[in-house]
Design a protein around this motif. Structure first.
Motif, PDB file in Angstrom:
ATOM      1  N   THR A  23       0.304  -1.117   0.155  1.00  0.00           N
ATOM      2  CA  THR A  23       0.097  -0.025  -0.020  1.00  0.00           C
ATOM      3  C   THR A  23       1.210   1.249  -0.469  1.00  0.00           C
ATOM      4  OG1 THR A  23       0.082  -0.049   2.460  1.00  0.00           O
ATOM      5  CG2 THR A  23      -1.819  -1.518   1.274  1.00  0.00           C
ATOM      6  N   LYS A  24       0.254   2.422   0.085  1.00  0.00           N
ATOM      7  CA  LYS A  24       0.918   3.600  -0.710  1.00  0.00           C
ATOM      8  C   LYS A  24       1.295   4.291   1.265  1.00  0.00           C
ATOM      9  CE  LYS A  24      -0.924   5.211  -4.847  1.00  0.00           C
ATOM     10  NZ  LYS A  24      -1.176   6.461  -5.455  1.00  0.00           N
ATOM     11  N   THR A  25       0.625   3.697   2.550  1.00  0.00           N
ATOM     12  CA  THR A  25       0.766   4.005   3.524  1.00  0.00           C
ATOM     13  C   THR A  25       2.338   2.911   3.561  1.00  0.00           C
ATOM     14  OG1 THR A  25      -1.919   3.980   4.075  1.00  0.00           O
ATOM     15  CG2 THR A  25       0.059   3.901   5.709  1.00  0.00           C
ATOM     16  N   LYS A  65      -1.455   7.356   3.689  1.00  0.00           N
ATOM     17  CA  LYS A  65      -2.701   7.222   3.538  1.00  0.00           C
ATOM     18  C   LYS A  65      -3.578   8.589   2.856  1.00  0.00           C
ATOM     19  CE  LYS A  65      -5.971   5.964   6.496  1.00  0.00           C
ATOM     20  NZ  LYS A  65      -6.971   4.947   6.437  1.00  0.00           N
ATOM     21  N   GLU A  68      -4.000   7.252  -0.576  1.00  0.00           N
ATOM     22  CA  GLU A  68      -4.588   6.419  -0.504  1.00  0.00           C
ATOM     23  C   GLU A  68      -6.708   6.842  -1.076  1.00  0.00           C
ATOM     24  OE1 GLU A  68      -3.702   2.994   1.743  1.00  0.00           O
ATOM     25  OE2 GLU A  68      -2.513   3.151   1.160  1.00  0.00           O
TER      26      GLU A  68
END
Length: 70
Positions: A23-25, A65, A68
């Protein structure tokens, strides 16, 4: 000499860690930790490197976050 070793170690661990992020987080947190850790190591000792890595991880996770959610 210790700063160079810390810089190489952090950079190497970051490359390994970033290869498995989904994930981008997570990617933001790891990238931020690497940048903060390297910056802290260059500016001071291992304590400043740890503080920089922690601050970078939090900041990177927040930015990831937000990316996303777009």
């Amino acid at each position: 000499m210790k700063k160079k070793f810390a810089l190489v170690l952090i950079s190497g661990l970051t490359v390994i860690a970033l290869s498995g992020c989904a994930t981008k987080t997570q990617t933001g947190a790891l990238t931020g930790a690497a940048i903060g850790g390297i910056g802290g190591a260059m500016l001071g000792n291992s304590k400043t490197a740890a503080v920089g890595a922690a601050a970078g991880a939090v900041t990177g996770a927040i930015i990831g976050k937000q990316l996303e959610e777009k």
